[in-house]
Write a protein that holds these residues in place. Structure first.
Motif, short mmCIF file in Angstrom:
data_model
loop_
_atom_site.label_atom_id
_atom_site.label_comp_id
_atom_site.label_asym_id
_atom_site.label_seq_id
_atom_site.Cartn_x
_atom_site.Cartn_y
_atom_site.Cartn_z
N LEU A 160 0.82 -1.21 0.00
CA LEU A 160 0.00 0.00 0.00
C LEU A 160 0.85 1.26 0.00
O LEU A 160 0.51 2.25 -0.66
CB LEU A 160 -0.94 0.00 1.20
N SER A 163 1.97 1.75 -3.45
CA SER A 163 0.88 2.21 -4.30
C SER A 163 0.62 3.70 -4.10
O SER A 163 0.31 4.42 -5.05
CB SER A 163 -0.39 1.40 -4.02
N THR A 189 -0.36 1.54 -9.70
CA THR A 189 -1.20 1.69 -8.51
C THR A 189 -2.32 0.67 -8.51
O THR A 189 -2.62 0.03 -7.49
CB THR A 189 -1.79 3.11 -8.44
N GLY A 193 -2.93 -2.36 -5.91
CA GLY A 193 -4.20 -2.46 -5.19
C GLY A 193 -4.81 -3.85 -5.32
O GLY A 193 -5.32 -4.42 -4.35
N SER A 197 -5.43 -6.88 -2.37
CA SER A 197 -6.70 -7.59 -2.16
C SER A 197 -6.50 -9.11 -2.20
O SER A 197 -7.09 -9.83 -1.39
CB SER A 197 -7.73 -7.17 -3.22
N VAL A 231 -10.50 -0.66 -0.21
CA VAL A 231 -9.42 -0.85 -1.19
C VAL A 231 -10.00 -1.25 -2.54
O VAL A 231 -9.58 -0.75 -3.59
CB VAL A 231 -8.41 -1.90 -0.70
N THR A 235 -9.69 0.85 -5.88
CA THR A 235 -9.08 0.25 -7.07
C THR A 235 -9.97 0.46 -8.29
O THR A 235 -9.49 0.81 -9.38
CB THR A 235 -8.84 -1.25 -6.85
N TRP A 265 -7.38 7.28 -2.18
CA TRP A 265 -6.36 6.24 -2.03
C TRP A 265 -5.41 6.54 -0.88
O TRP A 265 -5.02 5.64 -0.14
CB TRP A 265 -5.58 6.07 -3.33
N ASP A 269 -4.64 4.38 2.53
CA ASP A 269 -3.28 4.10 3.03
C ASP A 269 -3.15 4.43 4.51
O ASP A 269 -2.61 3.65 5.30
CB ASP A 269 -2.25 4.91 2.24
#
Length: 291
Positions: A160, A163, A189, A193, A197, A231, A235, A265, A269
């Motif tokens: 993360l 990202s 990114t 993401g 997951s 998340v 995404t 995003w 984080d």
């Protein structure tokens, strides 16, 4: 004269949209249907007006309306921006709206952190007799094995953070009209993401505790699970931005859609960092680690 014309243009009125009304209807149906769905899963009834609403179908109908509203409303917003209707005033209000939305999401997670800290800090409180019975008067509860925070959770933390760096790179590239950097940064990114997951799904599948067998499992899965859901939403948000960027969308002067995705995003984080340090590290301190 030019200032007066600009002021008039800033307050240009767009025809009323039906989407707020449709969204409200969908929200009511999905909330009402959610109650019926939970009663259905527990084998109970949800009788109202002589009808048993204990069924999953009303929930799915509300969900379909919400998804339809999201696609339609945001498509119209993108179209309005292309047509030049996102004046300085409109853009400012869009930013206020996104800030208020993120603030409401912060309070949403505060509720789950509150539940976790209330259970962990007062595990042996005498007034909470049932809690002491289930926790053994300690935290983590007696007999619970926890996940090693320096394994998959640390791996996901690095993912993360990387990202967040990539989406910042993409934003910096856009401000300098570097289309290749914008697309590459967004693509990385999105990939990170999705990787996050998948790792979290594997972590859940191999977790040594369940949602229903302890208050530790319940608070853990609610807090980290809702973060995982955010998340996924983030995404999807970034995938839409990536598609728009590949089609030539966004300019250094006008790119609020991407900016909002980047804000969201970074919020995801920050929430994860709080989860990692409070739930994975501090919340599992002293308990046996699962192997």
């Amino acid at each position: 004269m030019a200032d007066a014309h600009q002021k008039h243009h800033d307050y240009h009125i767009i025809d009323p949209s039906p989407w707020p009304l449709i969204a409200s209807i969908g929200a009511f149906i999905i909330t009402f249907g959610g109650v019926g769905y939970m009663r259905y899963l527990n084998g109970g009834e949800f009788n109202m007006l002589g009808i048993n609403w204990a069924s999953p179908w009303l929930f799915y109908i509300g969900l379909a309306i919400i998804l339809y509203t999201m696609v339609g409303w945001w498509s119209d917003t993108i179209k309005e921006g292309r047509e030049g209707n996102h004046t300085r005033v409109v853009s400012l209000h869009l930013r206020y709206g996104m800030i208020m939305f993120i603030a409401s999401e912060v309070m949403f997670f505060v509720a789950w952190f509150w539940a976790f800290f209330d259970a962990s800090l007062f595990a042996n409180e005498a007034i909470q007799a049932s809690r002491v019975e289930f926790t053994g008067g300690q935290w983590p509860p007696a007999g619970v094995e926890v996940l090693d925070p320096w394994h998959l959770p640390l791996y996901n933390t690095v993912i993360l953070l990387l990202s967040g760096t990539c989406v910042t790179w993409a934003h910096h590239a856009l401000l300098h009209n570097d289309r290749k950097g914008l697309v590459n940064g967004l693509a990385l990114t999105v990939a990170l993401g999705l990787l996050f997951s998948f790792v979290q799904a594997y972590e859940y599948a191999t977790a040594p505790f369940e949602f229903s067998n302890s208050i530790y499992g319940a608070t853990f899965f609610m807090a980290t699970g809702f973060h995982g859901f955010h998340v996924l939403i983030g995404t999807i948000f970034l995938i839409v931005c990536l598609i728009r960027a590949m089609r030539g969308g966004f300019t250094p002067q006008q790119h609020f859609g991407f900016e909002a995705a980047a804000w969201y995003w970074h919020f995801v984080d920050v929430v994860w960092l709080f989860l990692f340090f409070s739930i994975y590290i501090w919340g599992g301190w002293g308990a046996p680690l699962a192997h």
